[in-house]
Design a protein around this motif. Sequence first.
Motif, PDB file in Angstrom:
ATOM      1  N   ALA A   6       4.785  -7.807  -1.869  1.00 51.98           N
ATOM      2  CA  ALA A   6       3.732  -6.903  -2.262  1.00 51.98           C
ATOM      3  C   ALA A   6       2.466  -7.099  -2.521  1.00 51.98           C
ATOM      4  CB  ALA A   6       4.296  -5.795  -3.086  1.00 51.98           C
ATOM      5  N   THR A   7       1.449  -6.227  -2.382  1.00 54.65           N
ATOM      6  CA  THR A   7      -0.090  -6.449  -2.611  1.00 54.65           C
ATOM      7  C   THR A   7      -0.130  -6.051  -4.034  1.00 54.65           C
ATOM      8  OG1 THR A   7      -0.685  -5.688  -0.415  1.00 54.65           O
ATOM      9  CG2 THR A   7      -2.271  -5.691  -2.164  1.00 54.65           C
ATOM     10  N   LEU A   8      -1.104  -6.950  -4.776  1.00 48.03           N
ATOM     11  CA  LEU A   8      -1.513  -6.591  -6.031  1.00 48.03           C
ATOM     12  C   LEU A   8      -2.910  -5.687  -6.159  1.00 48.03           C
ATOM     13  CD1 LEU A   8      -1.368 -10.120  -8.031  1.00 48.03           C
ATOM     14  CD2 LEU A   8      -0.028  -8.080  -8.511  1.00 48.03           C
ATOM     15  N   ALA A   9      -2.755  -4.888  -7.105  1.00 42.86           N
ATOM     16  CA  ALA A   9      -3.758  -4.007  -7.210  1.00 42.86           C
ATOM     17  C   ALA A   9      -3.922  -3.589  -8.677  1.00 42.86           C
ATOM     18  CB  ALA A   9      -3.739  -2.639  -6.499  1.00 42.86           C
ATOM     19  N   THR A  10      -5.097  -3.336  -9.087  1.00 51.77           N
ATOM     20  CA  THR A  10      -5.512  -2.832 -10.645  1.00 51.77           C
ATOM     21  C   THR A  10      -5.228  -1.393 -11.051  1.00 51.77           C
ATOM     22  OG1 THR A  10      -6.850  -4.871 -10.792  1.00 51.77           O
ATOM     23  CG2 THR A  10      -7.068  -3.140 -12.420  1.00 51.77           C
ATOM     24  N   LEU A  11      -4.460  -1.138 -12.062  1.00 53.36           N
ATOM     25  CA  LEU A  11      -4.274   0.182 -12.354  1.00 53.36           C
ATOM     26  C   LEU A  11      -4.728  -0.095 -14.045  1.00 53.36           C
ATOM     27  CD1 LEU A  11      -3.552   2.692 -11.490  1.00 53.36           C
ATOM     28  CD2 LEU A  11      -1.140   2.461 -12.161  1.00 53.36           C
ATOM     29  N   ALA A  71      -7.830   6.470  -7.190  1.00 52.21           N
ATOM     30  CA  ALA A  71      -8.405   5.964  -5.999  1.00 52.21           C
ATOM     31  C   ALA A  71      -7.244   4.809  -5.667  1.00 52.21           C
ATOM     32  CB  ALA A  71      -9.472   5.325  -5.757  1.00 52.21           C
ATOM     33  N   ALA A  72      -6.914   4.068  -6.697  1.00 50.42           N
ATOM     34  CA  ALA A  72      -6.044   2.954  -6.550  1.00 50.42           C
ATOM     35  C   ALA A  72      -4.532   3.320  -6.317  1.00 50.42           C
ATOM     36  CB  ALA A  72      -6.270   1.964  -7.780  1.00 50.42           C
ATOM     37  N   LEU A  73      -4.204   4.479  -7.060  1.00 41.74           N
ATOM     38  CA  LEU A  73      -2.817   4.919  -6.814  1.00 41.74           C
ATOM     39  C   LEU A  73      -2.628   5.642  -5.289  1.00 41.74           C
ATOM     40  CD1 LEU A  73      -2.135   6.895 -10.089  1.00 41.74           C
ATOM     41  CD2 LEU A  73      -0.721   5.026  -9.410  1.00 41.74           C
ATOM     42  N   GLN A  74      -3.571   6.157  -4.918  1.00 44.68           N
ATOM     43  CA  GLN A  74      -3.651   6.900  -3.578  1.00 44.68           C
ATOM     44  C   GLN A  74      -3.489   5.821  -2.501  1.00 44.68           C
ATOM     45  OE1 GLN A  74      -7.577   9.134  -4.022  1.00 44.68           O
ATOM     46  NE2 GLN A  74      -6.159  10.869  -3.620  1.00 44.68           N
ATOM     47  N   LYS A  75      -4.354   4.760  -2.672  1.00 45.78           N
ATOM     48  CA  LYS A  75      -4.293   3.452  -1.600  1.00 45.78           C
ATOM     49  C   LYS A  75      -2.738   3.016  -1.769  1.00 45.78           C
ATOM     50  CE  LYS A  75      -6.465  -0.603  -0.185  1.00 45.78           C
ATOM     51  NZ  LYS A  75      -7.462  -1.658  -0.477  1.00 45.78           N
ATOM     52  N   GLY A  76      -2.354   2.530  -3.095  1.00 48.77           N
ATOM     53  CA  GLY A  76      -1.185   1.857  -3.119  1.00 48.77           C
ATOM     54  C   GLY A  76       0.264   2.621  -2.943  1.00 48.77           C
ATOM     55  N   LEU A  77       0.108   4.048  -3.021  1.00 52.19           N
ATOM     56  CA  LEU A  77       1.157   4.745  -2.848  1.00 52.19           C
ATOM     57  C   LEU A  77       1.100   5.636  -1.337  1.00 52.19           C
ATOM     58  CD1 LEU A  77       1.711   6.499  -6.249  1.00 52.19           C
ATOM     59  CD2 LEU A  77       2.667   4.593  -5.333  1.00 52.19           C
ATOM     60  N   GLY A  78       0.142   5.206  -0.582  1.00 54.62           N
ATOM     61  CA  GLY A  78      -0.016   5.739   0.532  1.00 54.62           C
ATOM     62  C   GLY A  78      -0.056   7.287   0.689  1.00 54.62           C
TER      63      GLY A  78
END
Length: 331
Positions: free
Chosen positions: A293-298, A322-329
Motif C-alpha cells: 500500500a501507499t503511505l499518505a498523511t491524515l 483531499a488525502a481521503l479522496q485520493k486514498g479512497l478513490g
Amino acid sequence: MTLSSRRSTPRPAARSRRALASLSVAAAVVAGAAACGSDAPGSGSGGSAEGAVVTSFYPVEFATQQIAGGTVPVTVLTKPGAEPHDLELAPQDVGSMTQARLVIYSDGFQPAVDDAIGQVDPSRVLDVADAAQLTLTAAEEEGHDHADESHGDHAAHSGDDPHFWLDPKRYAAVAQAIAARLGADDPTHAATYTASAKAFVAKLDALDAEFAKGLASCDSKVVVTSHAAFGYLSQRYGLEQHGISGLSPEAEPSAAGLQEISNLVRSEKVSTIFQETLVEPKFAQTVATSTGATLATLDPVEGITTESAGTDYFEVMRSNLAALQKGLGCK
C-alpha cells in the motif's frame, strides 16, 4: 457510566508520570506567587495568566480564539509540535491554570490536565466533553484485537474517544458551549461572543458539507490510520476506521495485531495507509511495506506545526479531505 468508573489500572510508567504530575501540582501551589508572574504557556503571548482564558490544546484554543475575537487573551497549555496526549505540566503551567479567569479543557483527553484541574476553582472551569457528545468508546474503536492491552496513559484514563473536533458538527456544539460560557462570565461582550460563534459555526457547517459531498462516492470506505483518532469523522461520513495503534498513539501493536491489520488491508484491497504528523510512523510504514500500500498523511489536527498542511484547523481539514479522496478513490 461515569469516566472514573471506566478507568483501569495504569502501567508502572503511567503511575510514575502520574506521580510526577502530582508533584508538579504540589510545587505549583507552593510556588503560586512566582507562577503568576511567569509567561503564559504555549501560545507565546507572554505575561501573567491572570485574566486570561487558558485552554488545554489546539482545537479548544482555536475555537476559543475565534469566539473571543481578541476580547480576552487566550493561551494554551500544549505547545505547538507536542503530542497533546503526552503533555506534562510544569509548576508554572498549573499556576497559570489556577490564576486564569477560565480554564477550558476536555476531560479524559490529557491525564496531566485532568490531574491538575482539581487545583482550579470549579467555578472557573469549563469541561467541553459533554457538549462534544463523546459517544464512541475505546471498545467500539478497537473492536478487533490488534494492539497490546496496555493502551497508554490516555486510553487507560478514559474509555471515551476524545477526538470530537474531527467531526465539524461536534466541534460546532463545543464552540457554542464556549460562547455561552464566555457570555455568561462577561455579559458586556455576550453579543460579540454569540455573533463570533455564529460565524465560526457557519464555517464548520460549510466544511461539513464539503466532506459529505467529497466522500459520498468512493471506491473504498475503509480507512487504516496510525491510531484511532478518526472515529467521529468516519462515523459522520460513512467510513470504516481501523487504527493500527488503537486510541492511544503510545500503544504498540502486537505482531498478531499487525498481521491482522495487514490481512484486512489485503482482503479489503486498501490502497493507502494513513500516517500522522505527530505520531511515530514506523507501524504505518510496516503495514504499507508488507502489503504494497501507499503511505499518505491524515492529520488529527491536535496541533499546528511547520509540518502541517495548513496554518489553521480549516486548512488542515481540507487537506485531510483531499488525502481521503485520493486514498479512497472518491469520485
